[in-house]
Design a protein around this motif. Structure first.
Motif, PDB file in Angstrom:
ATOM      1  N   ARG A  25       0.835  -1.204   0.000  1.00 35.23           N
ATOM      2  CA  ARG A  25       0.000   0.000   0.000  1.00 35.23           C
ATOM      3  C   ARG A  25       0.871   1.256   0.000  1.00 35.23           C
ATOM      4  N   ARG A  26       1.895   1.254   0.823  1.00 34.75           N
ATOM      5  CA  ARG A  26       2.777   2.407   0.903  1.00 34.75           C
ATOM      6  C   ARG A  26       3.561   2.601  -0.394  1.00 34.75           C
ATOM      7  N   THR A  27       3.979   1.494  -0.998  1.00 37.25           N
ATOM      8  CA  THR A  27       4.691   1.567  -2.267  1.00 37.25           C
ATOM      9  C   THR A  27       3.812   2.202  -3.339  1.00 37.25           C
ATOM     10  N   LEU A  28       2.560   1.777  -3.409  1.00 40.35           N
ATOM     11  CA  LEU A  28       1.627   2.350  -4.383  1.00 40.35           C
ATOM     12  C   LEU A  28       1.387   3.831  -4.105  1.00 40.35           C
ATOM     13  N   PHE A  29       1.269   4.177  -2.836  1.00 40.83           N
ATOM     14  CA  PHE A  29       1.071   5.586  -2.474  1.00 40.83           C
ATOM     15  C   PHE A  29       2.272   6.419  -2.939  1.00 40.83           C
ATOM     16  N   ILE A  30       3.474   5.927  -2.670  1.00 39.78           N
ATOM     17  CA  ILE A  30       4.683   6.648  -3.068  1.00 39.78           C
ATOM     18  C   ILE A  30       4.749   6.782  -4.585  1.00 39.78           C
ATOM     19  N   GLU A  31       4.286   5.751  -5.297  1.00 41.13           N
ATOM     20  CA  GLU A  31       4.250   5.831  -6.758  1.00 41.13           C
ATOM     21  C   GLU A  31       3.286   6.923  -7.230  1.00 41.13           C
ATOM     22  N   ASN A  32       2.265   7.226  -6.444  1.00 41.35           N
ATOM     23  CA  ASN A  32       1.309   8.282  -6.792  1.00 41.35           C
ATOM     24  C   ASN A  32       1.855   9.687  -6.516  1.00 41.35           C
ATOM     25  N   LEU A  33       2.876   9.808  -5.697  1.00 41.89           N
ATOM     26  CA  LEU A  33       3.354  11.126  -5.283  1.00 41.89           C
ATOM     27  C   LEU A  33       3.792  12.032  -6.438  1.00 41.89           C
ATOM     28  N   PRO A  34       4.533  11.551  -7.438  1.00 35.85           N
ATOM     29  CA  PRO A  34       4.880  12.465  -8.537  1.00 35.85           C
ATOM     30  C   PRO A  34       3.635  13.016  -9.235  1.00 35.85           C
ATOM     31  N   ASP A  35       2.629  12.166  -9.423  1.00 35.21           N
ATOM     32  CA  ASP A  35       1.391  12.630 -10.062  1.00 35.21           C
ATOM     33  C   ASP A  35       0.636  13.595  -9.165  1.00 35.21           C
ATOM     34  N   LEU A  36       0.605  13.311  -7.877  1.00 35.26           N
ATOM     35  CA  LEU A  36      -0.055  14.216  -6.939  1.00 35.26           C
ATOM     36  C   LEU A  36       0.650  15.572  -6.916  1.00 35.26           C
ATOM     37  N   SER A  37       1.969  15.541  -6.928  1.00 35.77           N
ATOM     38  CA  SER A  37       2.731  16.796  -6.938  1.00 35.77           C
ATOM     39  C   SER A  37       2.450  17.597  -8.201  1.00 35.77           C
ATOM     40  N   LEU A  38       2.448  16.926  -9.338  1.00 41.35           N
ATOM     41  CA  LEU A  38       2.153  17.599 -10.595  1.00 41.35           C
ATOM     42  C   LEU A  38       0.738  18.187 -10.572  1.00 41.35           C
ATOM     43  N   MET A  39      -0.199  17.395 -10.076  1.00 34.16           N
ATOM     44  CA  MET A  39      -1.593  17.835  -9.991  1.00 34.16           C
ATOM     45  C   MET A  39      -1.697  19.096  -9.126  1.00 34.16           C
ATOM     46  N   PHE A  40      -0.959  19.107  -8.003  1.00 29.76           N
ATOM     47  CA  PHE A  40      -1.000  20.246  -7.086  1.00 29.76           C
ATOM     48  C   PHE A  40      -0.238  21.448  -7.655  1.00 29.76           C
ATOM     49  N   ASP A  41       1.002  21.215  -8.051  1.00 28.73           N
ATOM     50  CA  ASP A  41       1.858  22.311  -8.499  1.00 28.73           C
ATOM     51  C   ASP A  41       1.318  23.034  -9.727  1.00 28.73           C
ATOM     52  N   SER A  42       0.664  22.305 -10.616  1.00 31.32           N
ATOM     53  CA  SER A  42       0.146  22.922 -11.840  1.00 31.32           C
ATOM     54  C   SER A  42      -1.335  23.289 -11.741  1.00 31.32           C
ATOM     55  N   ASN A  43      -1.912  23.084 -10.545  1.00 32.84           N
ATOM     56  CA  ASN A  43      -3.330  23.395 -10.302  1.00 32.84           C
ATOM     57  C   ASN A  43      -4.288  22.612 -11.207  1.00 32.84           C
ATOM     58  N   LEU A  44      -3.875  21.478 -11.692  1.00 36.33           N
ATOM     59  CA  LEU A  44      -4.736  20.668 -12.559  1.00 36.33           C
ATOM     60  C   LEU A  44      -5.994  20.191 -11.839  1.00 36.33           C
ATOM     61  N   TYR A  45      -5.908  20.053 -10.518  1.00 38.05           N
ATOM     62  CA  TYR A  45      -7.077  19.612  -9.748  1.00 38.05           C
ATOM     63  C   TYR A  45      -8.243  20.594  -9.913  1.00 38.05           C
ATOM     64  N   LYS A  46      -7.936  21.861 -10.239  1.00 37.71           N
ATOM     65  CA  LYS A  46      -8.980  22.881 -10.386  1.00 37.71           C
ATOM     66  C   LYS A  46      -9.845  22.658 -11.622  1.00 37.71           C
ATOM     67  N   THR A  47      -9.442  21.713 -12.473  1.00 33.68           N
ATOM     68  CA  THR A  47     -10.254  21.363 -13.632  1.00 33.68           C
ATOM     69  C   THR A  47     -11.629  20.867 -13.187  1.00 33.68           C
ATOM     70  N   GLU A  48     -11.637  20.173 -12.036  1.00 33.46           N
ATOM     71  CA  GLU A  48     -12.897  19.609 -11.539  1.00 33.46           C
ATOM     72  C   GLU A  48     -13.262  20.099 -10.135  1.00 33.46           C
ATOM     73  N   PHE A  49     -12.272  20.516  -9.365  1.00 32.33           N
ATOM     74  CA  PHE A  49     -12.516  20.879  -7.965  1.00 32.33           C
ATOM     75  C   PHE A  49     -12.031  22.289  -7.672  1.00 32.33           C
TER      76      PHE A  49
END
Length: 160
Positions: A25-49
């Motif tokens: 579970r932790r390995t999968l979470f860590i694998e998500n971190l680059p995508d989460l960072s990109l989503m946050f840093d580029s404000n892509l989450y604002k597309t829907e939220f």
């Protein structure tokens, strides 16, 4: 095997399965971190939220903002130090966050990671206290007394 040995073997097998799944579970979470960072840093989450917490709270994602923020800081710092997630996936997040704060360079980080994997809670607390320049438990001058709570009346009293 007697009943006690069977119970011990069952305990060990179940514990190992839990440990392996948690590591996965932790390995999968860590694998998500680059995508989460990109989503946050580029404000892509604002597309829907409207906000980051809304994105993280989506039922299919459902991460706590605090957990993601802490892991992002850990991941980013260890990436700067060129330390692979495989080297720290089995270390508790609280210890990783402390290591992140004290890791001035890769050598210090690796040393602390090695210790974080084997030290007891008290020994780890002493390690961090020493890094902070605070006294360690062996140097404590307090006169501790043991107390117990009476199972009959619920009163707390000194243990004799």
């Amino acid at each position: 095997m007697n009943q006690e040995e069977i119970q011990g073997q069952n305990y060990f097998n179940l514990k190992q399965r839990i440990i392996e799944r948690e590591k996965d579970r932790r390995t999968l979470f860590i694998e998500n971190l680059p995508d989460l960072s990109l989503m946050f840093d580029s404000n892509l989450y604002k597309t829907e939220f409207e906000d980051w917490a809304g994105f993280l709270g989506e039922i299919e994602i459902f991460y706590s903002r605090n957990e993601v923020d802490t892991w992002r800081r850990i991941y980013d710092r260890f990436k700067e130090l060129e330390i692979s997630p495989e080297d720290y996936v089995d270390v508790p997040i609280s210890r990783l966050d402390q290591i992140r704060q004290f890791a001035e360079d890769k050598e210090i980080a690796i040393d602390l990671l090695d210790k974080a994997k084997v030290l007891t809670s008290r020994d780890w607390k002493d390690e961090i206290a020493e890094k902070q320049g605070r006294p360690v438990s062996a140097n404590c001058s307090h006169d501790y007394k043991l107390y117990e709570i009476c199972s009959t009346c619920g009163e707390r009293h000194k243990k004799e």
